[in-house]
Write a protein that holds these residues in place. Structure first.
Motif, mmCIF file in Angstrom:
data_model
loop_
_atom_site.group_PDB
_atom_site.id
_atom_site.type_symbol
_atom_site.label_atom_id
_atom_site.label_comp_id
_atom_site.label_asym_id
_atom_site.label_seq_id
_atom_site.Cartn_x
_atom_site.Cartn_y
_atom_site.Cartn_z
ATOM 1 N N ASN A 1 0.806 -1.215 0.000
ATOM 2 C CA ASN A 1 0.000 0.000 0.000
ATOM 3 C C ASN A 1 0.848 1.278 0.000
ATOM 4 N N ILE B 1 4.318 2.855 -3.796
ATOM 5 C CA ILE B 1 3.549 3.388 -4.926
ATOM 6 C C ILE B 1 4.335 3.372 -6.232
ATOM 7 N N HIS B 2 5.626 3.034 -6.166
ATOM 8 C CA HIS B 2 6.463 2.996 -7.377
ATOM 9 C C HIS B 2 6.099 1.774 -8.226
ATOM 10 N N ARG C 1 12.054 9.369 -4.436
ATOM 11 C CA ARG C 1 10.741 9.891 -4.034
ATOM 12 C C ARG C 1 10.870 11.259 -3.350
ATOM 13 N N THR D 1 13.323 13.328 -3.702
ATOM 14 C CA THR D 1 13.772 14.276 -4.724
ATOM 15 C C THR D 1 12.588 14.777 -5.541
ATOM 16 N N LEU D 2 11.716 13.868 -5.964
ATOM 17 C CA LEU D 2 10.540 14.267 -6.753
ATOM 18 C C LEU D 2 9.647 15.210 -5.954
ATOM 19 N N GLU D 3 9.603 15.036 -4.631
ATOM 20 C CA GLU D 3 8.760 15.886 -3.788
ATOM 21 C C GLU D 3 9.469 17.162 -3.367
ATOM 22 N N VAL E 1 5.335 9.976 3.492
ATOM 23 C CA VAL E 1 5.195 10.695 2.221
ATOM 24 C C VAL E 1 4.012 10.140 1.415
ATOM 25 N N ASN E 2 3.949 8.800 1.268
ATOM 26 C CA ASN E 2 3.011 8.212 0.303
ATOM 27 C C ASN E 2 1.608 7.971 0.854
ATOM 28 N N VAL E 3 1.495 7.773 2.156
ATOM 29 C CA VAL E 3 0.176 7.476 2.731
ATOM 30 C C VAL E 3 -0.363 8.664 3.519
ATOM 31 N N GLU E 4 0.498 9.230 4.394
ATOM 32 C CA GLU E 4 0.039 10.339 5.230
ATOM 33 C C GLU E 4 0.148 11.692 4.518
ATOM 34 N N GLY E 5 0.963 11.745 3.458
ATOM 35 C CA GLY E 5 1.126 13.008 2.743
ATOM 36 C C GLY E 5 1.931 14.046 3.505
#
Lengths: 425, 118
Positions: free
Chosen positions: A46, A49-50, A174, A176-178, A148-152
């Motif tokens: 979950n 996400i990659h 990830r 870096t992208l953010e 990062v991916n679930v809680e934002g």
């Protein structure tokens, strides 16, 4: 205390648990229950996400949640029973599972067979022995991934990563992208623990340097991380004085290894391997306790979820056969056991035992080597005698290897006690 | 003539490819399968990546929904794609495959959801 009976109880609703449950059902055992502590099925997928999942299983490239969704859909279609937000607190050697949730409170399940599918944990800072205070800003890579991916939530903006395991590499990209600035990935060993493709697409694509044979020797900061000191290490992995370099940062991510989560297995008395941290299993993935099976990262840490699914199917089939055998009162006539040994250059094999009577076609053996090697020949030895070998251009500890033990060979050498997989000298 | 060494990212084997470009003709060695050859040629002439990230969800069962570019996009567009993703917001329900942004950052590729959010 509420008590129930179930043919097969599966502990964990991640990729291993889902595939095991489907295999149990497919083998004709109807009474199967998945126990999952999170609020949803799918486990670690979950937050992964990659993409890059499912190339073997579905012949297409999926993200983690997409891969999980395909298995979850099949579990729902098969009407397999599952309980969420349910924590297993004890497993006994007679396969009694004690669990709790808000609805039932504490309850117990008398299981015909149990499949251990609890996954693994990350090695935390406390296990690494890095000096310094305990400021905010130090996370395992997987914790940061969840933030990062679930809680934002972004854990920080100036980042150093210690350890080059796959999650660390994935998080370097990830973050870096953010919008974070990932300054460096430092790796203690002279080689990366991650997949080569992740070094290419997560580090090289974004010009993130990877320093091999380097480690964190000090963390500066009392309330929040202010920076870390990186030093080169010698061949005994000791920091070399004079090589220290200070990197200002507000976040340190740790990607320093995964450990199978076997607290429950331990309390049941399942024999564990000191090398993998997982159960010692035979070719049906049965542990030292009859009727208790293990698969996925709780058995040994995998590189690919596809292999977890395949392994879990095997464990599910094993559990189903065990339950059917018990009900029919079948006692196996031939209980010969051959030991699998890790030979030269090989750290471990899964399975660690083979019961020839249960082998239908062949036995898939997965193993890891103990270092980076080029142009090696890996052999199968029956009681020390080389039977055959395969050539490999490159092998690395970060990439799991496999080969098959053939039924013809087992039939040919019924007296053999030990099968070894190792380099041919 | 231009020669580059690169790691194929198609599968965990991670083959070390040697890619040579000579008069517009690209040759690949070191690959173990046809996908490696395709990757080497593409990486030399038109490098592309699939971008995965998350998009904010307004009043849903989760705060973020994971997304991906439906196919790969030019590598030099990655950060432009991320700028659009960061500003995007969706209302639930969202289902796997739902288009969140069509033609993201002028790539001609849609951004799609990779998880259900109710």
């Amino acid at each position: 205390m509420y008590c129930r009976e179930t043919d097969v109880v599966i502990i964990g609703g991640g990729p291993a648990g889902l595939a095991a449950a489907l295999a149990v059902k497919a083998a004709g055992v109807e009474s199967v229950l998945i126990l999952e502590r999170d609020t949803q099925l799918g486990g670690i997928l979950n937050q992964c996400i990659h993409n890059g999942f499912g190339l073997h299983t579905f012949k297409e490239e999926l993200t983690g949640p997409e891969y999980a969704a395909r298995f979850i859909k099949r579990v729902l279609d098969e009407k397999i029973e599952y309980m969420l937000e349910t924590m297993v607190v004890d497993l006994k050697s007679d396969r009694t599972v004690v669990a709790m949730n808000r609805k039932e409170g504490l309850f117990s399940i008398k299981a015909g067979a149990v499949v251990l599918a609890m996954g693994c944990r990350e090695r935390p800072r406390g296990a690494l022995g890095i000096p310094g205070f305990r400021p905010a800003g130090i996370f395992t890579a997987g914790t940061a991934q969840r933030f990062v991916n679930v809680e934002g939530i972004m854990p920080g903006s100036e980042v150093v990563i210690l350890g080059s395991g796959d999650i660390g590499l994935i998080m370097a990209r990830r973050m870096t992208l953010e919008g974070a600035h990932v300054k460096l990935v430092a790796e203690l060993m002279p080689y990366s623990g991650g997949l080569k493709r992740n070094i290419a697409q997560c580090l090289n694509d974004y010009n993130i340097p990877l320093k091999l044979s380097h480690t964190v020797v000090d963390i500066k900061g009392k309330e929040r991380v202010e920076g870390v000191t990186i030093a080169e290490v010698d061949e005994r992995l000791k920091p070399i004085p004079g090589t220290e370099e200070f990197y200002p940062c507000d976040t340190l991510l740790l990607s320093c290894g995964l450990i199978p989560e076997n607290e429950l297995s331990g309390s049941a008395g399942v024999a564990l391997s000191p090398v993998t941290g997982g159960a010692v299993v035979d070719n049906t993935l049965e542990t030292s306790i009859p009727g208790v099976f293990a698969c996925g990262n709780v058995l040994h840490v995998h590189d690919l979820v596809d292999y977890v699914s395949e392994e879990a199917e095997n464990a599910g089939r094993g559990a189903a056969e065990y339950v059917k055998g018990q009900k029919a009162g079948i006692v196996p006539e031939d209980d010969t056991v051959m030991e699998m040994k890790a030979g030269k250059g090989v750290r471990y094999t899964v399975p660690a035992k083979i019961r020839p009577a249960t082998v239908k076609k062949d036995v898939l053996v997965r193993f890891r080597v103990d270092n980076n090697y080029k142009d090696v020949s890996i052999g199968v030895f029956y009681d020390g005698r080389l039977e055959r070998s395969v050539k490999k251009r490159t092998v690395a500890p970060g990439e799991m290897e496999e080969l098959r033990i053939r039924k013809e060979e087992l039939d040919k050498y019924p007296e053999v006690k030990e099968i070894t997989i190792g380099f041919v000298e | 003539m231009e020669t580059r060494e690169m790691t194929c990212i198609n599968c965990p084997l991670g083959c070390l490819l040697t890619v040579t470009k000579d008069n517009g003709k690209v040759t690949v060695t070191g690959n173990t399968c046809p996908r490696g050859e395709d990757y080497g040629i593409k990486e030399m002439t038109d490098p592309r990546r699939t971008v995965t990230s998350t998009v904010r969800v307004k009043n849903g069962s989760a705060v973020k929904v994971p997304v991906k570019t439906k196919t790969d996009i030019p590598k030099d567009k990655i950060f432009e794609v991320m700028d659009v993703i960061r500003k995007a917001e969706v209302k639930p329900p969202v289902h796997i495959g739902d288009i969140i942004v069509d033609d993201i950052a002028g790539t001609g590729v849609p951004l799609v959801a990779t998880k259900d959010v109710e």
